[in-house]
Write a protein that holds these residues in place. Structure first.
Motif, PDB file in Angstrom:
ATOM      1  N   ALA A 181       0.823  -1.217   0.000  1.00 36.34           N
ATOM      2  CA  ALA A 181       0.000   0.000   0.000  1.00 36.34           C
ATOM      3  C   ALA A 181       0.852   1.259   0.000  1.00 36.34           C
ATOM      4  N   VAL A 182       0.379   2.266  -0.715  1.00 34.26           N
ATOM      5  CA  VAL A 182       0.913   3.617  -0.603  1.00 34.26           C
ATOM      6  C   VAL A 182       0.170   4.304   0.528  1.00 34.26           C
ATOM      7  N   VAL A 183       0.903   4.764   1.535  1.00 34.50           N
ATOM      8  CA  VAL A 183       0.291   5.455   2.671  1.00 34.50           C
ATOM      9  C   VAL A 183       0.159   6.949   2.374  1.00 34.50           C
ATOM     10  N   ALA A 184       1.193   7.526   1.746  1.00 39.54           N
ATOM     11  CA  ALA A 184       1.175   8.955   1.436  1.00 39.54           C
ATOM     12  C   ALA A 184       2.235   9.253   0.389  1.00 39.54           C
ATOM     13  N   VAL A 185       2.087  10.391  -0.245  1.00 43.51           N
ATOM     14  CA  VAL A 185       3.088  10.915  -1.186  1.00 43.51           C
ATOM     15  C   VAL A 185       3.219  12.402  -0.907  1.00 43.51           C
ATOM     16  N   ASN A 186       4.447  12.880  -0.751  1.00 44.11           N
ATOM     17  CA  ASN A 186       4.644  14.325  -0.685  1.00 44.11           C
ATOM     18  C   ASN A 186       5.593  14.736  -1.792  1.00 44.11           C
ATOM     19  N   ALA A 187       5.340  15.891  -2.378  1.00 40.19           N
ATOM     20  CA  ALA A 187       6.087  16.300  -3.567  1.00 40.19           C
ATOM     21  C   ALA A 187       6.222  17.811  -3.617  1.00 40.19           C
ATOM     22  N   LYS A 188       7.309  18.238  -4.201  1.00 41.39           N
ATOM     23  CA  LYS A 188       7.500  19.645  -4.554  1.00 41.39           C
ATOM     24  C   LYS A 188       8.087  19.634  -5.956  1.00 41.39           C
ATOM     25  N   THR A 189       7.220  19.718  -6.937  1.00 42.63           N
ATOM     26  CA  THR A 189       7.617  19.539  -8.325  1.00 42.63           C
ATOM     27  C   THR A 189       7.164  20.732  -9.158  1.00 42.63           C
ATOM     28  N   LEU A 190       7.742  20.839 -10.347  1.00 44.44           N
ATOM     29  CA  LEU A 190       7.416  21.925 -11.267  1.00 44.44           C
ATOM     30  C   LEU A 190       6.607  21.404 -12.444  1.00 44.44           C
ATOM     31  N   SER A 191       5.780  22.262 -12.986  1.00 42.18           N
ATOM     32  CA  SER A 191       5.016  21.943 -14.186  1.00 42.18           C
ATOM     33  C   SER A 191       5.453  22.867 -15.316  1.00 42.18           C
ATOM     34  N   ASP A 192       4.856  22.673 -16.495  1.00 41.94           N
ATOM     35  CA  ASP A 192       5.076  23.551 -17.652  1.00 41.94           C
ATOM     36  C   ASP A 192       6.565  23.632 -18.028  1.00 41.94           C
ATOM     37  N   LEU A 193       7.202  22.480 -18.173  1.00 43.23           N
ATOM     38  CA  LEU A 193       8.629  22.432 -18.500  1.00 43.23           C
ATOM     39  C   LEU A 193       8.907  22.205 -19.982  1.00 43.23           C
ATOM     40  N   ASP A 194       7.872  21.934 -20.758  1.00 43.38           N
ATOM     41  CA  ASP A 194       8.085  21.549 -22.157  1.00 43.38           C
ATOM     42  C   ASP A 194       8.764  22.638 -22.976  1.00 43.38           C
ATOM     43  N   THR A 195       8.580  23.893 -22.597  1.00 50.00           N
ATOM     44  CA  THR A 195       9.161  24.985 -23.380  1.00 50.00           C
ATOM     45  C   THR A 195      10.534  25.424 -22.876  1.00 50.00           C
ATOM     46  N   VAL A 196      11.024  24.776 -21.828  1.00 44.90           N
ATOM     47  CA  VAL A 196      12.315  25.173 -21.250  1.00 44.90           C
ATOM     48  C   VAL A 196      13.451  24.568 -22.057  1.00 44.90           C
ATOM     49  N   ASP A 197      14.385  25.414 -22.487  1.00 47.70           N
ATOM     50  CA  ASP A 197      15.527  24.974 -23.278  1.00 47.70           C
ATOM     51  C   ASP A 197      16.570  24.328 -22.370  1.00 47.70           C
ATOM     52  N   THR A 198      17.019  23.125 -22.700  1.00 50.65           N
ATOM     53  CA  THR A 198      18.023  22.432 -21.887  1.00 50.65           C
ATOM     54  C   THR A 198      19.382  22.365 -22.570  1.00 50.65           C
TER      55      THR A 198
END
Length: 389
Positions: free
Chosen positions: A149-166
């Motif tokens: 079982a998954v009890v919990a998930v905590n996250a600090k993530t970014l969205s809208d990355l498709d246009t970012v030049d790498t």
């Protein structure tokens, strides 16, 4: 979006853990937005799969889920038994529902570490968010498991990355020169050792709670005896975009005379089980670091600051190249360092060693809200050890 849930009884330790996790991932709102459509769709699918509501907290800044928890009776990984490796169980969950956190593909999360099972039977799988193979600064996600079982998930993530030049326009060598110039001009430091530059996707608002664009940057760590500077160089424009000290310290205003030097670690005067030296600073550092070890081991089941029995190295009566005696104490990422008299307070010793624990667990930046949490945890555990000492 926050879905209500009627939780079944859980142990006090589990309740405390989930409460702390919810606190850690609370985001400071800037320009508020609702959950992204794909986040709502994923949560709807997840609730249908488990057969009851789940608790989901969504960042008003990114529109992504920052905290997710499940009742004890809910099972979200039915295809994998609890005997499967923890990473596989966590990735199975992300493959199905990772879009809620901005992780729609397995290649968007690289494994950092797996810990547990802990005293409440939970395993913790920690990932770092990446985009096109480039890690996101401060972008992390942790899946907390108990068996299948998954009890919990905590996250600090970014969205809208498709246009970012790498693709960088500034080379690693050029970035190192720019970092060295920043140290010389801003701090007067010309003899620091620089880490190998590495590319990251940096969003200052992701660390500090304000609105910034995401951009490609070279990360460089500068080190010397009493310096630990984090520097990010814009990989397209060739300028410093963020710089702060990661050197965690505790300041006192008393001054002591000393004939110490600035050489670390110095001369060994006492090792485990060794006789009392008669030097109050050295003996206090020995006693109080041992008391701090005992506190974390007896109260939290942690074997030294890294959880794996690391030797606790302390240097006392230290003089910096510019200040003698040093009116300070700090953890430099490798060992404890005390100016004259600073090891004599047990809460100072425990405060600084807690920075080492924080670095090896949450790995909080010493910057903005995460820096405040970093310092607060050291204050809390420093006093907790002191009260029991």
């Amino acid at each position: 979006m926050t879905s209500s849930i009627h939780m079944s009884p859980v142990s006090p330790a589990s309740s405390l853990l989930l409460a702390v996790l919810a606190l850690l991932v609370a985001a400071a709102p800037t320009s508020a937005q609702g959950p992204k459509p794909f986040v709502e769709d994923t949560l709807t699918t997840l609730e249908a799969a488990v057969g009851s509501p789940v608790r989901a907290t969504v960042s008003p800044k990114t529109g992504l889920v920052t905290f997710l928890s499940f009742a004890e009776h809910q099972r979200t990984l039915g295809k994998l038994p609890g005997t499967a490796p923890a990473e596989q169980r966590a990735r199975a969950f992300l493959a199905a529902y990772g879009a809620a956190f901005g992780a729609s593909g397995a290649d968007q999360m690289s494994l950092k570490r797996v810990t547990g099972a802990d005293e409440v039977g939970m395993e913790h799988v920690r990932f770092r968010q990446t985009h096109q193979g480039v890690p996101i600064t401060g972008g992390e996600l942790t899946v907390h498991l108990r068996g299948s079982a998954v009890v919990a998930v905590n996250a600090k993530t970014l969205s809208d990355l498709d246009t970012v030049d790498t693709t960088p326009l500034v080379s690693a060598a050029e970035a190192a020169v720019l970092a060295a110039d920043a140290l010389a001009q801003g701090l007067g430091v010309t003899d620091a050792t620089l880490s190998e530059p590495r590319l990251e996707l940096l969003n200052k608002g992701h660390l500090g709670g304000r609105g910034f664009a995401t951009g490609l940057a070279w990360f460089i760590e500068a080190r010397k005896i009493d310096l630990r500077e984090y520097i990010w160089i814009d990989a397209l424009a060739g300028k410093v975009v963020l710089q702060f000290s990661q050197l965690t310290d505790a300041k006192d205003r008393e001054i002591y005379d000393t004939n110490s030097t600035s050489t670390l670690p110095g001369t060994l005067v006492r090792s485990e089980g060794g006789a009392v030296t008669g030097d109050p600073d050295a003996d206090a550092a020995y006693d109080y670091s041992g008391d701090t070890y005992d506190y974390f081991f007896n109260e939290h089941g942690r074997d030294s600051y890294d959880g794996a029995g690391a030797t606790i190295i302390s240097t006392v009566e230290y003089c910096s190249p510019t200040s003698c005696p040093l009116a300070n104490a700090f953890w430099n990422g490798t060992q404890m360092v005390y100016g004259a008299g600073f090891s004599l307070a047990d809460d100072v010793d425990a405060h600084e060693l807690t920075h080492a624990v924080t670095e090896r667990t949450a790995n909080l930046f010493y910057y903005m809200q995460s820096g405040a949490l970093n310092e607060s945890f050291s204050d809390i555990f420093g006093e907790a050890m002191d009260f029991g000492n």
